[in-house]
Each structure stands twice: as C-alpha cells, then as structure tokens.
Write an enzyme that holds these catalytic residues in place. Structure first.
Site, PDB file in Angstrom:
ATOM      1  N   TYR A  20     -10.159 -11.371  -6.507  1.00 52.16           N
ATOM      2  CA  TYR A  20      -9.292 -11.295  -7.606  1.00 52.16           C
ATOM      3  C   TYR A  20      -9.486 -12.676  -8.377  1.00 52.16           C
ATOM      4  CZ  TYR A  20      -6.970  -7.743  -5.182  1.00 52.16           C
ATOM      5  OH  TYR A  20      -6.587  -6.687  -4.855  1.00 52.16           O
ATOM      6  N   ARG A  37       0.739  -1.221  -0.065  1.00 53.58           N
ATOM      7  CA  ARG A  37      -0.017   0.142  -0.016  1.00 53.58           C
ATOM      8  C   ARG A  37       0.941   1.275   0.340  1.00 53.58           C
ATOM      9  NH1 ARG A  37      -2.545  -3.487   3.875  1.00 53.58           N
ATOM     10  NH2 ARG A  37      -4.458  -4.119   3.400  1.00 53.58           N
ATOM     11  N   HIS A  74      -4.493  -9.619   3.702  1.00 49.93           N
ATOM     12  CA  HIS A  74      -6.073  -9.581   3.803  1.00 49.93           C
ATOM     13  C   HIS A  74      -6.229 -10.178   5.253  1.00 49.93           C
ATOM     14  CE1 HIS A  74      -6.376  -9.006  -0.700  1.00 49.93           C
ATOM     15  NE2 HIS A  74      -6.207  -8.012  -0.220  1.00 49.93           N
ATOM     16  N   ARG A  77      -1.158  -2.398  -6.590  1.00 51.12           N
ATOM     17  CA  ARG A  77      -1.350  -3.582  -5.660  1.00 51.12           C
ATOM     18  C   ARG A  77      -2.383  -4.699  -6.344  1.00 51.12           C
ATOM     19  NH1 ARG A  77      -1.433  -4.862  -0.073  1.00 51.12           N
ATOM     20  NH2 ARG A  77      -3.514  -5.589   0.756  1.00 51.12           N
ATOM     21  N   LYS A  88      -2.425  -2.534   8.331  1.00 55.15           N
ATOM     22  CA  LYS A  88      -3.469  -1.861   8.961  1.00 55.15           C
ATOM     23  C   LYS A  88      -3.563  -2.452  10.453  1.00 55.15           C
ATOM     24  CE  LYS A  88      -6.692  -0.803   4.972  1.00 55.15           C
ATOM     25  NZ  LYS A  88      -7.995  -1.273   4.576  1.00 55.15           N
ATOM     26  N   HIS A 103      -2.827   1.908  -5.327  1.00 55.95           N
ATOM     27  CA  HIS A 103      -3.646   0.777  -5.320  1.00 55.95           C
ATOM     28  C   HIS A 103      -3.581  -0.115  -6.653  1.00 55.95           C
ATOM     29  CE1 HIS A 103      -4.976  -0.436  -1.549  1.00 55.95           C
ATOM     30  NE2 HIS A 103      -5.960  -1.006  -1.936  1.00 55.95           N
TER      31      HIS A 103
END
Length: 412
Positions: A393, A262, A384, A361, A286, A358
């Site tokens: 995806y 990111r 994730h 990414r 995160k 992004h």
C-alpha cells in the site's frame, strides 16, 4: 404399464393430496415459521398437493417417492385436476416440488436422497485431514486443494515413492496448456502442499515440492485497487434506509470500508462476537486466527440499527441474514461481494477497478495510510502475516514517495 395420460383424458375438477395431505399442513406451518407470506406458502403447498394427486393417479405410494419418480412427475403431461392453465410443468414449479420432498426427507417421512459422494484417493483424503488439523485451513480451501490434487493424481500415479522431479514438473506444465495462469498457480500451491505432506510421512522423497515450477506472476506488482474516500461515501449513502436490506447493507459496507474486513469475516460474524461495552468486534481470519478490532462509532451505530430495527427476529447466531424468507445466513461469502457490486451500481460508479468486497478492504488501507497511519498499524488492522503484504500500500502514498525518489540517471 398404462400411461396415466391415456387413462385420464378428462381433467378432474380438483386435486386431492392423498397420502400427502397431513404432511402438507405441517409443511405450511413450517414455511410460515420461516417468515414466508401467505401467497408464497400457497404456491408451495399447491405444488405439493399436485405431487400428491399425481402419486394417487399413478398408483404410487409415498414410499415410492424417489428421484426416478420425481423425474417422471417433472415430465408428465398434467391431467391431475384443478384449474392449471398449462399441461407442462415449469422448472420453477418442479423446484418447488423438490423442496417439499427435502422437507419430507428431513421429517423422516421418506428416505433422504444422499448426494453422490466424491470418490477421493485415501492418500488425498488423509492430506485433507492434515490440512484441517495442522494447517488450520478453512473447509472451502481444503475442498479446493483436495479437488485439485485429485485431478492431478492420474498423471502423477498412485505410488508416491515413484514420483520424481521430471514427473512433477511435467504434470504442472501440461495443465498450463489447458488452464489459466491463475488456476495453475492455485493448483501448483495445492500440489506443493501435497508433496510436503507425503514427505513428512516418508511416502515420497523430500524436496519434491521445489520441483513444482512457478507460475509467472509478479507478486504485488500492480497498484492496489481502491476507491477514493468520496466514492466510498457515495457508496454508503446510496443505501435506502427505508428498506430492511438497505439498513443491513449500510452496516456491511461500513464494516468493510472502516475495518478492512474480508467478505468471509462479514459472513461468519456472530452476535456474541461484538463486545458493546468495550467497543470491539472479534474477527476470525485466515488460519483460524482470532483478533479483536476496535469498532468505529459510525460502523457500530449502523450495526446496532440493523440489529434493532431491520434484522429478522429469528434464533440465529450469525448477524447478517437474508432480508427475505427464509431468514437464514447468507449461503456463502460471495453474497457480500454481490452487495458491494449492487452498491457500486446504485452509486453510479462504473469505473471501479474491481467489483468485490476486497475493493473496500484496499480502500480502507489506503485511507488509513493517507491519514498518517504507519504500515505496522495498517498491517495489524488488516491482519497481514507478512510486512511485505502491507508494504504494497505504500505505492499509493505518492507524496512521500516523491520525497525519497532518486533522480533518473542522465537527467539534468
């Protein structure tokens, strides 16, 4: 009080810095230490000398240098001396003077002008601290949640015990008439968190977070926005390696496209995060979760080239710095997305599905999928939390989807 313009109809031949003479010498040394060229330093010190001359001609001392005085300086019709070709000061010129006063404040020569503090309700301030200590959110996200809840508070009321489902629902529906769906969705998320916080403290009835209406948004309904591998290659090869920022940008683009990082990961990356012996890089994502990712050879070589040949020699832990003085880290992670946009423009890619960091990414994830990586492996690299996010995806793997697709009812 006599106006300075009336008292000085004739412009003196030169400017005298007055009380600011010694601070200006120190300021020049400070700018030189930051890497500014002699010509740029002269521009900054000339504007600082102008301020000193204006103070002296106005009968003011350094102690009187505050926001009001700076406003007067910005508006004055210059008769302070020297060979200035204009009587008026440009906004750029005034900004240079403001920067000098920030330096004076940092040195303790004048009091610092404190920015106006945001007035926050005590309950909302406690909510922000709760997010910091128990939810692990970044300061930027905390500030956004506090700001949004503060906006809703007048309609909600200051007594959480009086909140009910109808009031909570009405507040969000009212905002929906004035704001975009994306903004209301974020605001609703902040309000749910605030109501959960109040419920844990017994300040409002539990379960009110369920009264916040959902914003119409079909999650993961669209295809991932990505570039084809050949376009990613064009993007990377478009960097001019004869320039320091070209070497830096190539390293950033490779990290984004090979590891799916990111923009914040790039912005926050520090020198001690790279373990050259093990060939790994430590990334804090995160909720402050740290992981070690393998550093691909190409990305590692580009990063090493930047550190050895292009990175300014300054005492700074952050890896990626501005390529022009002052040599400091990027102001925010938004700069990383700006680098991607510039690379897209250089590569002549005008039809990219998005313009930010992004994009690479998503491109990394789809490239791994097409190379045969499992969704679990892709989710581990992209960090994730939910497998559902990684499953997004799978939509781009058309060859595999064709094998499992069922015939449409009624087709022969």
């Amino acid at each position: 009080m006599t106006n300075i313009d009336e008292r000085l109809p004739v412009r003196p031949g030169h400017m005298e810095a007055g009380e600011l003479a010694e601070p200006i010498v120190a300021y020049a040394a400070h700018l030189s230490g930051l890497g500014y060229t002699a010509l740029t330093i002269k521009g900054y010190t000339d504007s600082a000398r102008h301020l000193g001359a204006w103070l002296a001609l106005s009968g003011l001392t350094i102690s009187a240098l505050d926001e009001h005085a700076l406003e007067r300086f910005a508006r004055h019709k210059c008769r302070c001396g020297g060979n200035r070709s204009s009587d008026r000061l440009s906004s750029k010129y005034v900004r240079r003077v403001h920067r000098f006063t920030y330096y004076l404040g940092d040195c303790g020569i004048i009091p610092k002008v404190a920015p106006a503090a945001l007035v926050v309700d005590p309950s909302v301030a406690r909510f922000g601290e709760w997010l910091r200590r128990h939810r692990g959110l970044s300061e930027r996200t905390i500030a956004r949640h506090v700001r949004m809840v503060s906006r809703l508070l007048p309609a909600l009321g200051v007594d959480p015990d009086a909140y009910d489902a109808s009031r909570v629902r009405a507040v969000i529906l009212d905002e929906g008439t004035r704001c975009s769906a994306a903004y209301v969705k974020t605001m609703a998320m902040a309000l749910r968190g605030y109501l959960r916080f109040l419920a844990t403290r017994g300040e409002c009835r539990p379960g009110l977070d369920h009264a916040v209406p959902p914003t119409p948004d079909w999650r993961l309904s669209a295809l991932p926005r990505y570039l084809l591998p050949e376009d990613v290659t064009r993007l990377i090869e478009g960097c001019d390696l004869s320039l320091s920022h070209g070497i830096r940008d190539r390293a950033i683009l490779l990290l984004l496209s090979r590891l799916g990082l990111r923009a914040h990961d790039i912005w926050a990356m520090e020198i001690n995060h790279v373990d050259w012996a093990a060939g790994t890089v430590r990334v804090r994502g995160k909720r402050r979760r740290e992981v070690r990712l393998p550093l691909p050879q190409e990305a590692g070589d580009a990063l090493l080239a930047y550190l050895e040949d292009a990175r300014p020699l300054v005492d700074e832990r952050r890896i990626f710095l501005r390529s022009a003085a002052p040599y400091v880290p990027f102001a925010s992670s938004n700069v990383v997305s700006t680098i991607v946009r510039s690379a897209l423009r250089r590569a002549g890619i005008s039809d990219a599905p998005s313009q930010g960091a992004h994009l690479l990414r998503h491109s990394a994830a789809t490239a791994m999928l097409r190379a045969g990586a499992t969704l679990d492996a892709i989710g581990a690299v992209l960090r994730h939390q939910s497998p559902d996010t990684t499953a997004h995806y799978a939509k781009v793997d058309l060859a595999t989807l064709c094998l499992i697709a069922q015939p449409w009812p009624g087709d022969a």
